[in-house]
Design a protein around this motif. Structure first.
Motif, PDB file in Angstrom:
ATOM      1  N   GLN A 173      -5.091  -5.418   9.464  1.00  0.00           N
ATOM      2  CA  GLN A 173      -4.837  -5.782   8.065  1.00  0.00           C
ATOM      3  C   GLN A 173      -3.401  -5.494   7.632  1.00  0.00           C
ATOM      4  O   GLN A 173      -2.931  -6.048   6.638  1.00  0.00           O
ATOM      5  N   PHE A 174      -2.736  -4.654   8.368  1.00  0.00           N
ATOM      6  CA  PHE A 174      -1.441  -4.163   7.887  1.00  0.00           C
ATOM      7  C   PHE A 174      -0.382  -5.244   7.690  1.00  0.00           C
ATOM      8  O   PHE A 174       0.458  -5.119   6.792  1.00  0.00           O
ATOM      9  N   GLN A 201      -0.661  -7.829   6.183  1.00  0.00           N
ATOM     10  CA  GLN A 201      -0.752  -8.271   4.785  1.00  0.00           C
ATOM     11  C   GLN A 201       0.149  -7.438   3.874  1.00  0.00           C
ATOM     12  O   GLN A 201       0.612  -7.904   2.845  1.00  0.00           O
ATOM     13  N   VAL A 202       0.349  -6.196   4.265  1.00  0.00           N
ATOM     14  CA  VAL A 202       1.174  -5.306   3.442  1.00  0.00           C
ATOM     15  C   VAL A 202       2.655  -5.569   3.678  1.00  0.00           C
ATOM     16  O   VAL A 202       3.447  -5.616   2.728  1.00  0.00           O
ATOM     17  N   ARG A 212       7.055  -8.161   2.621  1.00  0.00           N
ATOM     18  CA  ARG A 212       7.745  -7.065   1.923  1.00  0.00           C
ATOM     19  C   ARG A 212       8.690  -6.335   2.864  1.00  0.00           C
ATOM     20  O   ARG A 212       8.380  -6.159   4.044  1.00  0.00           O
ATOM     21  N   ALA A 243      13.094  -9.966   2.187  1.00  0.00           N
ATOM     22  CA  ALA A 243      11.850 -10.377   1.512  1.00  0.00           C
ATOM     23  C   ALA A 243      12.013 -10.284   0.001  1.00  0.00           C
ATOM     24  O   ALA A 243      12.899  -9.599  -0.501  1.00  0.00           O
ATOM     25  N   GLU A 302       9.905  -8.948  -2.051  1.00  0.00           N
ATOM     26  CA  GLU A 302       9.377  -7.691  -2.589  1.00  0.00           C
ATOM     27  C   GLU A 302       9.774  -6.553  -1.666  1.00  0.00           C
ATOM     28  O   GLU A 302      10.089  -6.767  -0.490  1.00  0.00           O
ATOM     29  N   ARG A 303       9.716  -5.363  -2.227  1.00  0.00           N
ATOM     30  CA  ARG A 303      10.196  -4.207  -1.489  1.00  0.00           C
ATOM     31  C   ARG A 303       9.292  -3.011  -1.778  1.00  0.00           C
ATOM     32  O   ARG A 303       8.933  -2.766  -2.924  1.00  0.00           O
ATOM     33  N   LEU A 304       8.917  -2.304  -0.735  1.00  0.00           N
ATOM     34  CA  LEU A 304       8.128  -1.083  -0.905  1.00  0.00           C
ATOM     35  C   LEU A 304       9.038   0.131  -0.749  1.00  0.00           C
ATOM     36  O   LEU A 304       9.824   0.199   0.200  1.00  0.00           O
ATOM     37  N   VAL A 322       0.298   3.994   1.227  1.00  0.00           N
ATOM     38  CA  VAL A 322      -0.540   2.881   1.701  1.00  0.00           C
ATOM     39  C   VAL A 322      -0.949   3.134   3.146  1.00  0.00           C
ATOM     40  O   VAL A 322      -2.114   2.971   3.527  1.00  0.00           O
ATOM     41  N   LEU A 376      -4.775   3.517   4.583  1.00  0.00           N
ATOM     42  CA  LEU A 376      -5.372   2.623   5.578  1.00  0.00           C
ATOM     43  C   LEU A 376      -5.717   3.374   6.863  1.00  0.00           C
ATOM     44  O   LEU A 376      -6.706   3.059   7.529  1.00  0.00           O
TER      45      LEU A 376
END
Lengths: 350, 238
Positions: free
Chosen positions: B99-100, B102-103, B107, B117, B119-121, B129, B133
């Motif tokens: 699933q990762f 998707q994160v 981003r 990207a 967006e940025r985390l 996160v 997970l």
């Protein structure tokens, strides 16, 4: 002059026009407290902003299956507690709580490129915070440049959110704010609360007047409709009382002033603009008929039951069906506690 | 059973079929290993519980005749006592890495991934996160605080890089990660470091996918793809 007996203009009015209907009702809000001005369905693209209470509204709309615009979404498998701790799933983009109309007007100006906030980065313990949304990164970031880069990307996503929504639900929270004296930049928290430092020469307290709030709401409406023609607004007033005031008035008096100004401004907007509606969440929670049962133990915040009843009235009025409220009750617990910067004031008030 | 032989149980869903195939080839070179395979399709595997005597089985109330027949055809038995083994390997355990993407696919991450990207985390958000997970790897109650034979968990392998040609929505984040792979392997390693810590708390050892089977995007290299095997038909017999 006629010879007929005088006839009171109140004669023949519906029962809801008379206070006796409240006294006779018993507990619980009236079914006809809210008559929507325009239709909202599950398919309506809704975007939200506002004070802490707005987070409850946004979450309820999401759970009911409404189409909530979210341009800074986190994948579903990320737990709610983690996502919300970092400002995700609170609003339609990751702008955090917007307590005053001026703050939103400023954000829209920043998105347009017509406004550059002063002192956009605050420092605490060697970490750097976005002064315009300090709570979305509770630990701050490594450098001021990183804060600027995160904000640049955020503004692009917020621009997209404001261009996509058909109905904007905006919860008015406060009239009190801290501003940069020279530029007028308004901040969601007082300098020195989450980060930064308060310098009275640089920052000042400001309590927005009715006229200022009205001017800001008109400007917001115009800016949003320039992006999304036909955009309609639903205004609400947060029933949550002020945590603290810097107005020199008693906090109860200051709360009353703030809510009265915001409520009057919402009413004025509704009377002047056919595309603006008012949803009476404030009245539902603070109703005398509720006898205080919607208030949490601190008498400031609201209970999950209050949110449930408020949103039930909203959904019923719009004919939006949702599951048994009991199904939602388990989710209205601590996980749903809104992320409120102003709660931090309490720590400073002790 | 000869002296010095290690008795190993390999249990899991259809993913153990590939291990069995490999073992058939490798067994002659490893006479000191005595491996027993015990598997079931994912649905039936999900119904299996472990009792206090380490007997792995579907509870009698949930074991219908059809399932009993299926398990017997695959394994020659319907239950397995793990207590009689020296080592237990659970294979095909759900992997948070699936699933990762998707994160991170759309981003960037401060200090870890730079692709331009939209967006940025922050590193703090990313770590939170990742920890959340990784926590999903914690096993069901009866597998926790393990005191039985040495227990190893082998998660599902990473998605094959051949997913880039797939039109399935499920694989879009994986394909996007393959396009812009910056930092993927480091993030993959950080995730399994966190999984390792979670499992270690339960006295379970993580068996990681070998790094040299992964691409730069932390997908499984296409050359290792042998095609899906299903146990539903009762074959292969384990």
């Amino acid at each position: 002059m006629t010879n007929s007996a005088p006839r009171s203009p109140y004669r023949g009015l519906p029962r809801r026009a008379f206070w006796k209907s409240v006294a006779d009702r018993g507990e619980g809000p009236a079914d006809d407290l809210y008559r929507p001005r325009f239709e909202i369905t599950r398919k309506t693209a809704i975007f939200t902003a506002g004070s802490c209470f707005a987070q409850h509204i946004g979450q309820s709309l999401r759970r009911a299956g409404c189409r909530i615009v979210d341009t800074e979404a986190m994948p579903d498998m990320v737990p709610e507690t983690v996502a919300r701790r970092f400002g995700y799933r609170q609003y339609s983009a990751r702008y955090g709580n917007i307590y005053t109309p001026r703050q939103l007007r400023q954000l829209l100006g920043e998105i347009d490129g017509t406004l550059t906030p002063a002192y956009p980065v605050w420092v605490r313990d060697g970490r750097f915070f976005d002064a315009l949304r300090p709570a979305v990164e509770p630990e701050g970031l490594e450098t001021p440049d990183l804060v600027a880069e995160h904000r640049r990307l955020h503004l692009a996503r917020a621009r997209s959110a404001f261009a996509r929504g058909e109905v904007f639900v905006f919860t008015l929270g406060l009239t009190e704010a801290w501003i940069h004296r020279e530029s007028g930049t308004v901040y969601p928290t007082a300098p020195g609360t989450i980060a930064g430092a308060h310098d009275p020469e640089v920052f000042a307290f400001h309590n927005f007047s009715f006229a200022e709030v009205i001017e800001d709401l008109h400007a917001i409406r115009a800016q949003l409709q320039a992006r999304q023609p036909g955009m309609r607004m639903v205004l609400t007033v947060s029933p949550v009382a002020l945590t603290a005031t810097a107005s020199d008035a008693h906090v109860e008096v200051a709360t009353s002033y703030s809510k009265a100004v915001l409520r009057a401004a919402a009413g004025q907007m509704m009377s002047e603009c056919a595309d603006v509606d008012y949803f009476p969440s404030y009245e539902i929670v603070t109703s005398r008929a509720a006898r205080g049962r919607y208030l949490s133990a601190d008498l400031r915040d609201v209970t999950p039951a209050a949110v449930e009843d408020v949103m039930q009235i909203f959904f019923a009025a719009h004919g939006i069906e949702r599951g048994d409220p009991a199904d939602h009750a388990t989710t209205l617990d601590d996980l749903d506690a809104p992320v409120c910067e102003d709660l931090l004031l309490e720590a400073f008030g002790r | 059973m000869t002296r010095g032989t290690a008795r190993i149980a390999v249990v899991g869903n259809s993913h153990i079929a590939a291990l069995k195939d490999a073992w058939v080839e490798m067994a002659p070179a490893h006479p000191a290993l005595d491996i027993t395979f015990f598997g079931a399709p994912q649905v039936e595997m999900g119904k299996m519980t472990l009792d206090h005597n380490l007997r792995l089985a579907i509870p009698p109330k949930r074991l219908d005749a059809e399932t009993k027949d299926l398990l017997t055809r695959i394994n020659g038995r319907c239950a397995l006592s793990l207590a009689r083994f020296d080592i237990v390997l659970r294979a095909g355990v759900t992997s948070p890495w699936f699933q990762f993407p998707q994160v991170i696919a759309a981003r960037d991450v401060d200090g870890l991934r730079e692709t331009g990207a939209r967006e940025r985390l922050s590193r703090a958000a990313f770590d939170a996160v990742l920890a959340a997970l990784a926590e999903t790897s914690r096993p069901a109650k009866n597998w926790r605080k393990w005191t039985g034979p040495a227990l190893y968990f082998m998660p599902l392998p990473a998605t094959s890089e051949s997913c880039r040609g797939s039109e399935r929505k499920l694989y879009r984040p994986h394909a996007a990660l393959a396009e812009r792979s910056d930092g993927a392997c480091q993030i993959h390693d950080l995730l399994f470091d966190a999984v390792e810590r979670v499992l270690d708390e339960e006295n379970i050892t993580l068996l990681r996918q070998p790094a040299d089977t992964l691409t730069e995007a932390a997908l499984t290299q296409a050359r290792f793809k042998t095609g899906a095997r299903r146990l539903r038909d009762g074959t292969p017999q384990l």
